[in-house]
Design a protein around this motif. Structure first.
Motif, PDB file in Angstrom:
ATOM      1  N   GLN A  30       1.788   2.219  -3.587  1.00 27.62           N
ATOM      2  CA  GLN A  30       0.731   2.439  -4.574  1.00 27.62           C
ATOM      3  C   GLN A  30      -0.449   3.166  -3.929  1.00 27.62           C
ATOM      4  O   GLN A  30      -1.444   2.559  -3.559  1.00 27.62           O
ATOM      5  N   ARG A  34      -3.423   1.344   4.972  1.00 29.68           N
ATOM      6  CA  ARG A  34      -2.961   2.260   3.928  1.00 29.68           C
ATOM      7  C   ARG A  34      -1.488   2.609   3.943  1.00 29.68           C
ATOM      8  O   ARG A  34      -0.903   2.846   2.899  1.00 29.68           O
ATOM      9  N   ASN A  35      -0.855   2.681   5.095  1.00 25.73           N
ATOM     10  CA  ASN A  35       0.542   3.102   5.151  1.00 25.73           C
ATOM     11  C   ASN A  35       1.508   1.961   5.457  1.00 25.73           C
ATOM     12  O   ASN A  35       2.637   2.204   5.860  1.00 25.73           O
ATOM     13  N   PRO A  44       0.797  -1.236   0.000  1.00 26.87           N
ATOM     14  CA  PRO A  44       0.000   0.000   0.000  1.00 26.87           C
ATOM     15  C   PRO A  44       0.829   1.286   0.000  1.00 26.87           C
ATOM     16  O   PRO A  44       0.444   2.256  -0.630  1.00 26.87           O
ATOM     17  N   ARG A  45       1.950   1.292   0.687  1.00 27.46           N
ATOM     18  CA  ARG A  45       2.758   2.510   0.754  1.00 27.46           C
ATOM     19  C   ARG A  45       3.308   2.893  -0.619  1.00 27.46           C
ATOM     20  O   ARG A  45       3.472   4.070  -0.925  1.00 27.46           O
ATOM     21  N   LYS A  63       3.418  -6.429   2.131  1.00 24.45           N
ATOM     22  CA  LYS A  63       2.426  -6.813   1.123  1.00 24.45           C
ATOM     23  C   LYS A  63       1.118  -7.198   1.792  1.00 24.45           C
ATOM     24  O   LYS A  63       1.091  -7.834   2.839  1.00 24.45           O
ATOM     25  N   VAL A 122      -9.337  -8.072   3.304  1.00 27.92           N
ATOM     26  CA  VAL A 122      -7.950  -7.643   3.192  1.00 27.92           C
ATOM     27  C   VAL A 122      -7.155  -8.302   4.314  1.00 27.92           C
ATOM     28  O   VAL A 122      -7.586  -8.294   5.467  1.00 27.92           O
ATOM     29  N   ILE A 161      -8.780   0.586   0.234  1.00 28.83           N
ATOM     30  CA  ILE A 161      -8.720  -0.387   1.324  1.00 28.83           C
ATOM     31  C   ILE A 161      -8.938   0.331   2.659  1.00 28.83           C
ATOM     32  O   ILE A 161      -8.859   1.548   2.734  1.00 28.83           O
ATOM     33  N   LYS A 169      -4.183   2.538  -5.294  1.00 25.32           N
ATOM     34  CA  LYS A 169      -4.861   1.318  -4.853  1.00 25.32           C
ATOM     35  C   LYS A 169      -5.166   1.363  -3.362  1.00 25.32           C
ATOM     36  O   LYS A 169      -6.173   0.818  -2.917  1.00 25.32           O
ATOM     37  N   SER A 170      -4.294   1.990  -2.584  1.00 23.81           N
ATOM     38  CA  SER A 170      -4.491   1.982  -1.135  1.00 23.81           C
ATOM     39  C   SER A 170      -5.688   2.827  -0.713  1.00 23.81           C
ATOM     40  O   SER A 170      -6.184   2.676   0.402  1.00 23.81           O
TER      41      SER A 170
END
Length: 73
Positions: free
Chosen positions: A33, A45-46, A30-31, A50, A59, A40, A36-37
């Motif tokens: 992209q 998010r951070n 997520p960090r 993976k 998730v 979610i 995409k994050s």
């Protein structure tokens, strides 16, 4: 238990401990992209690890998937 991390990729079906089949929708960090994050939950998010997103919307961290799930045959 999954031994090979590369085997978990989009489109693969996994079986959870109680026998339900889950299809992987995406695997990403997520960090790296932010586009995409945004889709979610905020607690993921951070992360610099993976994560796996299922078609059902679930998730999970890839490390949790490796320990608990197995590949569907």
């Amino acid at each position: 238990m999954i031994n090979d991390k590369k085997s978990v990729r989009p489109g693969v079906a996994l079986v959870d401990p109680i026998g339900r089949r889950c299809v992987v929708s995406d695997v990403f960090v997520p960090r790296n992209q932010p586009g995409k994050s945004a889709a979610i939950p905020s607690s993921f998010r951070n992360l610099a690890r993976k994560i796996v997103v299922f078609h059902s919307g679930g998730v999970m961290h890839l490390s949790d998937i490796e320990r608990r799930y197995s590949l569907a045959s």
